[in-house]
Design a protein around this motif. Sequence first.
Motif, PDB file in Angstrom:
ATOM      1  N   ALA A   1       0.789  -1.231   0.000  1.00 26.62           N
ATOM      2  CA  ALA A   1       0.000   0.000   0.000  1.00 26.62           C
ATOM      3  C   ALA A   1       0.822   1.282   0.000  1.00 26.62           C
ATOM      4  CB  ALA A   1      -0.959  -0.003   1.193  1.00 26.62           C
ATOM      5  N   THR A   2       1.983   1.289   0.680  1.00 28.89           N
ATOM      6  CA  THR A   2       2.746   2.541   0.746  1.00 28.89           C
ATOM      7  C   THR A   2       3.715   2.678  -0.422  1.00 28.89           C
ATOM      8  OG1 THR A   2       4.493   1.564   2.090  1.00 28.89           O
ATOM      9  CG2 THR A   2       2.666   2.575   3.264  1.00 28.89           C
ATOM     10  N   LEU A   3       3.892   1.609  -1.195  1.00 27.88           N
ATOM     11  CA  LEU A   3       4.742   1.726  -2.370  1.00 27.88           C
ATOM     12  C   LEU A   3       3.920   2.299  -3.513  1.00 27.88           C
ATOM     13  CD1 LEU A   3       6.381  -0.243  -0.571  1.00 27.88           C
ATOM     14  CD2 LEU A   3       7.069  -1.430  -2.641  1.00 27.88           C
ATOM     15  N   THR A   4       4.593   3.040  -4.407  1.00 28.69           N
ATOM     16  CA  THR A   4       3.865   3.584  -5.538  1.00 28.69           C
ATOM     17  C   THR A   4       3.487   2.441  -6.480  1.00 28.69           C
ATOM     18  OG1 THR A   4       5.830   3.872  -6.892  1.00 28.69           O
ATOM     19  CG2 THR A   4       5.232   5.705  -5.454  1.00 28.69           C
ATOM     20  N   VAL A   5       2.579   2.756  -7.394  1.00 34.05           N
ATOM     21  CA  VAL A   5       2.166   1.781  -8.398  1.00 34.05           C
ATOM     22  C   VAL A   5       3.393   1.236  -9.120  1.00 34.05           C
ATOM     23  CG1 VAL A   5       1.003   1.565 -10.622  1.00 34.05           C
ATOM     24  CG2 VAL A   5      -0.146   2.706  -8.706  1.00 34.05           C
ATOM     25  N   GLU A   6       4.286   2.141  -9.509  1.00 34.88           N
ATOM     26  CA  GLU A   6       5.461   1.716 -10.264  1.00 34.88           C
ATOM     27  C   GLU A   6       6.387   0.834  -9.420  1.00 34.88           C
ATOM     28  OE1 GLU A   6       6.988   4.897 -12.491  1.00 34.88           O
ATOM     29  OE2 GLU A   6       8.417   3.646 -13.597  1.00 34.88           O
ATOM     30  N   GLU A   7       6.531   1.192  -8.138  1.00 35.87           N
ATOM     31  CA  GLU A   7       7.374   0.360  -7.268  1.00 35.87           C
ATOM     32  C   GLU A   7       6.756  -1.025  -7.075  1.00 35.87           C
ATOM     33  OE1 GLU A   7       9.535   3.730  -4.436  1.00 35.87           O
ATOM     34  OE2 GLU A   7       7.560   2.991  -3.907  1.00 35.87           O
ATOM     35  N   ASN A   8       5.426  -1.068  -6.931  1.00 33.31           N
ATOM     36  CA  ASN A   8       4.753  -2.362  -6.837  1.00 33.31           C
ATOM     37  C   ASN A   8       5.083  -3.224  -8.039  1.00 33.31           C
ATOM     38  OD1 ASN A   8       2.364  -3.158  -4.789  1.00 33.31           O
ATOM     39  ND2 ASN A   8       2.672  -0.939  -4.773  1.00 33.31           N
ATOM     40  N   LEU A   9       5.011  -2.610  -9.218  1.00 32.16           N
ATOM     41  CA  LEU A   9       5.308  -3.369 -10.437  1.00 32.16           C
ATOM     42  C   LEU A   9       6.768  -3.814 -10.449  1.00 32.16           C
ATOM     43  CD1 LEU A   9       3.374  -1.173 -13.014  1.00 32.16           C
ATOM     44  CD2 LEU A   9       2.724  -3.430 -12.154  1.00 32.16           C
ATOM     45  N   ALA A  10       7.654  -2.932  -9.961  1.00 31.39           N
ATOM     46  CA  ALA A  10       9.078  -3.260  -9.983  1.00 31.39           C
ATOM     47  C   ALA A  10       9.375  -4.487  -9.133  1.00 31.39           C
ATOM     48  CB  ALA A  10       9.896  -2.062  -9.498  1.00 31.39           C
ATOM     49  N   VAL A  11       8.660  -4.656  -8.017  1.00 36.66           N
ATOM     50  CA  VAL A  11       8.933  -5.810  -7.148  1.00 36.66           C
ATOM     51  C   VAL A  11       8.799  -7.103  -7.940  1.00 36.66           C
ATOM     52  CG1 VAL A  11       8.212  -7.069  -5.084  1.00 36.66           C
ATOM     53  CG2 VAL A  11       8.218  -4.579  -5.066  1.00 36.66           C
ATOM     54  N   GLY A  12       7.855  -7.138  -8.889  1.00 36.84           N
ATOM     55  CA  GLY A  12       7.683  -8.340  -9.686  1.00 36.84           C
ATOM     56  C   GLY A  12       8.852  -8.618 -10.637  1.00 36.84           C
ATOM     57  N   THR A  13       9.686  -7.596 -10.893  1.00 33.59           N
ATOM     58  CA  THR A  13      10.724  -7.739 -11.922  1.00 33.59           C
ATOM     59  C   THR A  13      12.100  -8.085 -11.384  1.00 33.59           C
ATOM     60  OG1 THR A  13      11.488  -5.447 -11.862  1.00 33.59           O
ATOM     61  CG2 THR A  13       9.569  -5.921 -13.245  1.00 33.59           C
ATOM     62  N   TYR A  14      12.298  -7.952 -10.070  1.00 41.15           N
ATOM     63  CA  TYR A  14      13.667  -8.087  -9.553  1.00 41.15           C
ATOM     64  C   TYR A  14      14.241  -9.477  -9.764  1.00 41.15           C
ATOM     65  CZ  TYR A  14      12.984  -3.519  -7.482  1.00 41.15           C
ATOM     66  OH  TYR A  14      12.736  -2.198  -7.311  1.00 41.15           O
TER      67      TYR A  14
END
Lengths: 304, 237
Positions: free
Chosen positions: B91-104
């Motif tokens: 919830a506190t991560l931005t939309v883009e950061e949320n998406l980035a977590v899936g890419t690491y």
Amino acid sequence: MISLIQNLIDALSLGSLYALVALGIGLLFGILRLINLAHGDFITVGAYALIVPSTEAVAQLAIGGFHPILLLPSIALIVVILALLTDALVFRPLRRAAQPSLMIASFAVSYIIQNGLILIYGARPKNLNLWPALTGQIALGELRLPTLQIVTIVTTLVLMIGLALFLKRTSYGVQMRAAAEDFRMARYLGVRGNLVIGMAFAISGVLAAVVSLLFLSQTGSLETGLGVPLALFGLVAVVIGGMGSLVGAVVGGFLVGAIVTLLQAYLPVEMRSFRDAFAFAFVIVILLWRPSGLIRAKAFDQRV
Amino acid sequence: MALLTVENLHVSYGGVTAVRGLSLSVNEGEVVSILGPNGAGKSSTLAVIAGGVAPRAGRVTYAGQDITGGRAEEIARSGISLVPEGRHVFATLTVEENLAVGTYMHKGKADIAGVLERFPRLKERRDFPAGRLSGGEQQMLVIARAMLAKPKLMLVDEPSLGLAPLIIDQVYDILLDLRRQGMSLLIVEQSTSRILKHADRIYVLRGGAVQLEDTAANLRDGEAIKRAYFGFDEGAA
Ligand SMILES: Nc1ncnc2c1ncn2[C@@H]1O[C@H](COP(=O)(O)OP(=O)(O)OP(=O)(O)O)[C@@H](O)[C@H]1O
Ligand SMILES: [Mg+2]
């Protein structure tokens, strides 16, 4: 005016220490839901690591005699290793344990470290004058600012900015924030749980090591329980700041520092020995006013 | 060829048994659905496949490998993505950061911009904290995030829960798009109609066991599903 500014510097430098302690505790709480009561003892170990291990009354500098450029990373490394060992030996086997069990385990770690230190270094306090150059003052016109306090404040600012950049700008930082919010979901996305937890312990260790050096430079005295009150005030800072919020931990740290300093400065002399009782009364008032802390952990600030 | 097989799965939480003797399979490129009432054991089954819950007995095989009781992060890295029930956005991560977590896990080499093109609402809100998105936007976000993990098999738990029909259509459009790109899907649902239209095969679960298993084509009229779902005795009905 001058005394006001000097009180302000006092409050900021004490608050800096508490904020650093609170960050170390808050970081682990965020990810592991662990209230690490042994954090204070990480600080104590960082201070004792400066001298030659012996039970003699007079402290002999070992790492403490290094040039600061070497001294700082050496102490940080020792405390980080201690923190990582604690995770590997104690908290990793307890990953599925309930939160109170984790806290009790950290309590046990705290006692083991303190008793270990007594065994190696003896129970008597020792004097240690680290970095005498820092005891001077910087004169700004009529204002005399103690060098050590300025160093404390600047160091804290640098560390906080560094930590914020790490959490915001690096992939590991983003993974840590994701894990702090929803650990299981982060793992479903491939975030390595033990790696993220290990990083939190390591950062917490670095913060503890810095506090060791700053605090010892102030007090000049080593004792095996020196970190305990720091951890207590740090924990109070985390709670009034809002459990789970790192910004809250920092705000809480500075607030506790300010309260203690103001009480020290303005309480009538005969009441000063009750300073901490008054400080905790303030804390209770804050908690009555805001039961979940000043900064609500934003994880709960979700749309319904 | 079966991409995923689950054999004789048993799951219990303390004294509560959630799954008893369940078996299922998903073939490559297939859309398989699990239907069943509340408490049937659907989410528990997905959690075991994804490594979030350890089973009491049984075996999970994925791409020829036994992954039973494996770590969630390793299973994710081997190509299975779970979109759990109830929109777990950070919830506190931005939309883009949320998406980035899936890419690491792919060292960040994933096309966030490309995925955002397909989700205009998310693109507009890329710097928003994810907790501020609407329910439908959050559902889009967790699916987009799972897509960026580039799985071979996506497990989706009740994607339509609490969403307006129009939004549900959009969610299914995206899921079907993924299938066209060769992804296999295992979708848990409670409502039958949409699944009958989109799935290849259907399992109906009740009381932790498979009550009915057939192709969607054979189950088209919905009667057999209803009986299995509610547990009416076949002879009496
Ligand atoms: N973490 C848990 N601890 C204890 N019991 C659980 C847990 N998770 C699920 N259960 C129990 O296991 C059974 C199956 O739950 P599960 O969530 O798998 O069902 P479901 O089919 O997904 O239901 P729903 O449609 O309501 O999501 C239920 O009786 C539930 O109460
Ligand atoms: Mg469920």
